[in-house]
Design an enzyme around this catalytic site. Sequence first.
Site: not given
Length: 390
Positions: A51, A103, A175, A200
Amino acid sequence: MSEKEYSFQTRLLHNSHKVDPETGAVSVPIQHASTFHQFDFDTYGKYDYSRSGNPTREALENVIAELEGGTRGFAFASGMAAISTALMLLSQGDHLLISDDVYGGTFRMVTQVLERMGIDHTFVDTSDIHAVECAIRPNTKVIYIETPSNPLLKVTNIREIVGLAKAYHILTFVDNTFLSPALQRPLELGADVVLHSATKFIGGHSDVVAGLAVVKDAELAEQLGFLQNAFGSILGVQDSWLVLRGLKTLQVRMKQSAESAQIVADYLDQHSAVEKVYYPGLSKHPGYEAHHAQADSGGAVLSFTLKDEEAVRQFVSKVEIPVFSVSLGAVESILSYPAKMSHAAMPREEREKRGITDSLLRLSVGLESPEDLIKDFEAALVERSLEVPK
Ligand SMILES: *Cc1c(COP(=O)(O)O)cnc(C)c1O
């Protein structure tokens, strides 16, 4: 690598992870280990627990940092995980200024989660610098923008926002999902945090959900690294590898898709059944100048409106090539209906106020021949009943 300055296109392949230093492997090895043996009682190795750090994820993090012109990158389980973790840089009592057609998932996070935690926000049309300055409060800590925005492709001038933010000691988050570093690099324009849904264009093949964040400032990198480990929404190693593979072809995919999007946008723009086309590659787009001063092309996403919901319904049922789904930025063209898909989380009233009406469709142009896309659309748009006066 030598000191020569290679182009973005070349650096997608020839970067710090071109070959594995141990074996010479030309693909980054996938390291599944969750924990790492410490060879010495007193001094621990570079990795201890996956992690906190994993070589495969780290390779992706290094590569995206190099490509965005940052110092450190961070890979997350999704774009929303990257965005949400970055928003945790805010504290109770802070205020956030955010693009008004952001978004849908970011809208949900800001209005339904941050709000509950005492982090206030104001939605503002960030393409209007005066409106942004007027909305700044003494406790404003972040200006959060998407440019071009989703789904109306509104353009925000990154340099202007950064200039304003710096004057007020505010951080700028961008973004950059819609353009990817192949077409726009906000850190080079002064932004502090760049965020991506790597699901994307960066992943590019509709086969992985992933998020990325990149920063330049060392202290900010430290803070975001702390949050990534504390919150723990890291990207898994198989998915890190898929994103690394997708990245290698980013430039050719973006270039081709953006060229096709321009052709399709020009076609839709002159069609009598199409009311309006939203695409920053069209010279009549209000943000055309600002966009082309900060990005290399109009990108591969456009939106358009037909007469009404019924016209949209008919068009969607007739077209053959694009998949009809949420998401964007893939090898296949994706047609989506924001009102009922990406922006379903937004109340109708809020949606319509922003221009996300029931007659709006968003198209992410893939790698099909643009002539075939037009052939397909031509057949789906012929219904005379769909024609609207210009
Ligand atoms: C898809 C998307 C997100 C969210 O990313 P996920 O990977 O789906 O969590 C954020 N911003 C934009 C602009 C997006 O298109």
